[in-house]
Design a protein around this motif. Sequence first.
Motif, PDB file in Angstrom:
ATOM      1  N   ASP A 142      -9.501 -45.448  35.296  1.00  0.00           N
ATOM      2  CA  ASP A 142     -10.327 -44.955  34.194  1.00  0.00           C
ATOM      3  C   ASP A 142     -10.804 -46.091  33.310  1.00  0.00           C
ATOM      4  OD1 ASP A 142     -10.141 -41.908  34.412  1.00  0.00           O
ATOM      5  OD2 ASP A 142      -8.038 -42.525  34.557  1.00  0.00           O
ATOM      6  N   ALA A 143     -10.118 -47.220  33.366  1.00  0.00           N
ATOM      7  CA  ALA A 143     -10.555 -48.411  32.648  1.00  0.00           C
ATOM      8  C   ALA A 143      -9.835 -49.608  33.248  1.00  0.00           C
ATOM      9  CB  ALA A 143     -10.256 -48.313  31.154  1.00  0.00           C
ATOM     10  N   LEU A 144     -10.511 -50.746  33.211  1.00  0.00           N
ATOM     11  CA  LEU A 144      -9.918 -51.989  33.690  1.00  0.00           C
ATOM     12  C   LEU A 144     -10.052 -53.048  32.607  1.00  0.00           C
ATOM     13  CD1 LEU A 144      -8.693 -53.656  36.103  1.00  0.00           C
ATOM     14  CD2 LEU A 144     -11.053 -54.377  36.573  1.00  0.00           C
ATOM     15  N   ARG A 162     -16.816 -49.356  32.306  1.00  0.00           N
ATOM     16  CA  ARG A 162     -15.405 -49.130  31.951  1.00  0.00           C
ATOM     17  C   ARG A 162     -14.553 -50.367  32.221  1.00  0.00           C
ATOM     18  NH1 ARG A 162     -13.996 -43.695  34.986  1.00  0.00           N
ATOM     19  NH2 ARG A 162     -15.775 -44.312  36.270  1.00  0.00           N
ATOM     20  N   VAL A 163     -15.183 -51.524  32.212  1.00  0.00           N
ATOM     21  CA  VAL A 163     -14.471 -52.787  32.359  1.00  0.00           C
ATOM     22  C   VAL A 163     -14.560 -53.526  31.027  1.00  0.00           C
ATOM     23  CG1 VAL A 163     -14.260 -54.932  33.657  1.00  0.00           C
ATOM     24  CG2 VAL A 163     -15.108 -52.868  34.797  1.00  0.00           C
ATOM     25  N   TYR A 164     -13.412 -53.987  30.523  1.00  0.00           N
ATOM     26  CA  TYR A 164     -13.355 -54.579  29.195  1.00  0.00           C
ATOM     27  C   TYR A 164     -12.641 -55.932  29.244  1.00  0.00           C
ATOM     28  CZ  TYR A 164     -14.086 -49.635  28.063  1.00  0.00           C
ATOM     29  OH  TYR A 164     -14.571 -48.347  28.018  1.00  0.00           O
ATOM     30  N   PHE A 165     -13.204 -56.890  28.550  1.00  0.00           N
ATOM     31  CA  PHE A 165     -12.534 -58.181  28.402  1.00  0.00           C
ATOM     32  C   PHE A 165     -11.679 -58.165  27.149  1.00  0.00           C
ATOM     33  CE2 PHE A 165     -12.982 -62.429  26.228  1.00  0.00           C
ATOM     34  CZ  PHE A 165     -11.881 -63.001  26.861  1.00  0.00           C
ATOM     35  N   VAL A 166     -10.391 -58.337  27.332  1.00  0.00           N
ATOM     36  CA  VAL A 166      -9.457 -58.530  26.218  1.00  0.00           C
ATOM     37  C   VAL A 166      -8.621 -59.756  26.566  1.00  0.00           C
ATOM     38  CG1 VAL A 166      -7.569 -57.577  24.860  1.00  0.00           C
ATOM     39  CG2 VAL A 166      -9.345 -56.053  25.743  1.00  0.00           C
ATOM     40  N   THR A 352      -6.258 -53.641  22.815  1.00  0.00           N
ATOM     41  CA  THR A 352      -5.833 -52.911  24.015  1.00  0.00           C
ATOM     42  C   THR A 352      -5.679 -51.428  23.713  1.00  0.00           C
ATOM     43  OG1 THR A 352      -4.654 -54.899  24.761  1.00  0.00           O
ATOM     44  CG2 THR A 352      -4.092 -52.810  25.836  1.00  0.00           C
ATOM     45  N   LEU A 353      -5.109 -51.116  22.579  1.00  0.00           N
ATOM     46  CA  LEU A 353      -4.944 -49.719  22.178  1.00  0.00           C
ATOM     47  C   LEU A 353      -6.295 -49.036  21.993  1.00  0.00           C
ATOM     48  CD1 LEU A 353      -2.917 -47.529  21.467  1.00  0.00           C
ATOM     49  CD2 LEU A 353      -2.870 -48.404  19.128  1.00  0.00           C
ATOM     50  N   ASP A 354      -7.269 -49.775  21.548  1.00  0.00           N
ATOM     51  CA  ASP A 354      -8.615 -49.223  21.405  1.00  0.00           C
ATOM     52  C   ASP A 354      -9.178 -48.801  22.763  1.00  0.00           C
ATOM     53  OD1 ASP A 354     -11.065 -48.678  19.832  1.00  0.00           O
ATOM     54  OD2 ASP A 354     -11.895 -50.327  21.007  1.00  0.00           O
ATOM     55  N   ILE A 355      -8.879 -49.583  23.792  1.00  0.00           N
ATOM     56  CA  ILE A 355      -9.327 -49.236  25.146  1.00  0.00           C
ATOM     57  C   ILE A 355      -8.575 -48.006  25.654  1.00  0.00           C
ATOM     58  CG2 ILE A 355      -9.374 -50.033  27.554  1.00  0.00           C
ATOM     59  CD1 ILE A 355      -9.840 -52.865  26.361  1.00  0.00           C
ATOM     60  N   TYR A 356      -7.288 -47.895  25.336  1.00  0.00           N
ATOM     61  CA  TYR A 356      -6.546 -46.678  25.674  1.00  0.00           C
ATOM     62  C   TYR A 356      -7.265 -45.457  25.104  1.00  0.00           C
ATOM     63  CZ  TYR A 356      -2.295 -49.460  26.763  1.00  0.00           C
ATOM     64  OH  TYR A 356      -1.382 -50.330  27.291  1.00  0.00           O
ATOM     65  N   SER A 357      -7.645 -45.543  23.833  1.00  0.00           N
ATOM     66  CA  SER A 357      -8.287 -44.410  23.175  1.00  0.00           C
ATOM     67  C   SER A 357      -9.621 -44.069  23.837  1.00  0.00           C
ATOM     68  CB  SER A 357      -8.519 -44.730  21.687  1.00  0.00           C
ATOM     69  OG  SER A 357      -7.276 -44.908  21.027  1.00  0.00           O
ATOM     70  N   LYS A 358     -10.386 -45.082  24.207  1.00  0.00           N
ATOM     71  CA  LYS A 358     -11.657 -44.851  24.888  1.00  0.00           C
ATOM     72  C   LYS A 358     -11.431 -44.161  26.225  1.00  0.00           C
ATOM     73  CE  LYS A 358     -14.130 -48.774  22.838  1.00  0.00           C
ATOM     74  NZ  LYS A 358     -14.718 -50.115  23.095  1.00  0.00           N
ATOM     75  N   ALA A 359     -10.417 -44.600  26.957  1.00  0.00           N
ATOM     76  CA  ALA A 359     -10.136 -44.008  28.261  1.00  0.00           C
ATOM     77  C   ALA A 359      -9.699 -42.551  28.123  1.00  0.00           C
ATOM     78  CB  ALA A 359      -9.048 -44.800  28.989  1.00  0.00           C
ATOM     79  N   MET A 360      -8.964 -42.239  27.071  1.00  0.00           N
ATOM     80  CA  MET A 360      -8.471 -40.882  26.876  1.00  0.00           C
ATOM     81  C   MET A 360      -9.597 -39.893  26.611  1.00  0.00           C
ATOM     82  SD  MET A 360      -5.257 -40.585  27.360  1.00  0.00           S
ATOM     83  CE  MET A 360      -5.156 -38.933  26.729  1.00  0.00           C
ATOM     84  N   TYR A 361     -10.692 -40.361  26.059  1.00  0.00           N
ATOM     85  CA  TYR A 361     -11.740 -39.445  25.639  1.00  0.00           C
ATOM     86  C   TYR A 361     -13.037 -39.640  26.398  1.00  0.00           C
ATOM     87  CZ  TYR A 361      -8.279 -38.669  22.087  1.00  0.00           C
ATOM     88  OH  TYR A 361      -7.098 -38.386  21.454  1.00  0.00           O
ATOM     89  N   ILE A 362     -12.952 -40.286  27.553  1.00  0.00           N
ATOM     90  CA  ILE A 362     -14.130 -40.399  28.412  1.00  0.00           C
ATOM     91  C   ILE A 362     -14.498 -39.019  28.941  1.00  0.00           C
ATOM     92  CG2 ILE A 362     -14.933 -41.256  30.654  1.00  0.00           C
ATOM     93  CD1 ILE A 362     -13.434 -43.812  30.132  1.00  0.00           C
TER      94      ILE A 362
END
Length: 362
Positions: A142-144, A162-166, A352-362
Amino acid sequence: MNKIDFKILWLREQFKWMGQHSGYDQVVEPIAKVQPGEHTSIFKRPEKKPFKGTKRILAWLAREAHTSPYYTVNSTSVEVFALLRCLIYKIHLVHLTYVENDLGILSDFKDLLSLKLIGTAHQPVSWWQLMHPNPNVISNLDALIVLSSKELRYFEQFLPDRVYFVPHGVDVNFFQPNPEITEKKYYPRCIFSGKWLRDIDTLAKVIDEVTSQNSGIRFDMIVPRTSRNDPLFFRIARHEQVTWHTDLSDEQLLKVNQQANMLVLPLLDCTANNALLEAVSCGVPVISNKVGGMSDYTRDTFANLSPVGDVDSMVTAILELADSPQQQIVQGKAARAFAEEQLDWNDIALRTLDIYSKAMYI
């Protein structure tokens, strides 16, 4: 469901060659502190044997996964445990902190269990193109999270938008300059660490040339004995200016970094690099290569990056910096400031937590 309510499961690895303050696993604890939901972890233990009678089944599942060469029977075992825990505790999101090692069968069940799957990729695109038999496995996530901005374009073809650089972080509270060391030793010390994707051929040539022009420059080599079978290391070991280190405690590793005048790190490719991050956090100037994720983890104010294999440029950079103690101080302060501003795990955790939130509400 509010953003803070989802339950997280981390699939984690702690490698035997890394100390308690090193490695990507450090991201988990600061996330847990700021995300007041429920959390749980499963650690992959390479030494742990499968239950009697299950090895054959797990081996079959591992083969059927058609995934990374780093994916083993032990990886399948961890995924099975993760599935059971997700079922029992109704986990909402699973983060595979080393996607190359542990993504196999979980994605087959994520819809059934209403799971969101997030992975972090550590290897550079060159590795994925050369070694991974089925990089399209990424499309099941769901996200990488990638650790270098250069990796974004490659992975976007499998997982659009759905690919994010952190960035990879570093423990800036542990890896820090020693305030009691006001100036470095008379003999400048260069630190080198690791083996994976290091350009040992260039390193050997650089050490040959540097020591021939300035016999006072020293090299601290942090390389496990089990990784020293490269003939080029024997060539390097002929120099009396070279000191070898292995099995260092966290405190010993910190001390070697704090005493270094510069990090000399010839590379073939990279995403993030623990040796680089820890040296930068200790206020050590960098001499390395323009490759992979180096542009994400360095700045011109403290790093001199040469083209891959450019021995002459690296030699010149080392000799010039060795002759300029004041420049070492200036670059060291810039390196430390960069680590504090960009690489603190607490900040990385929030991203990273921000990406978790994005993945949860896709």
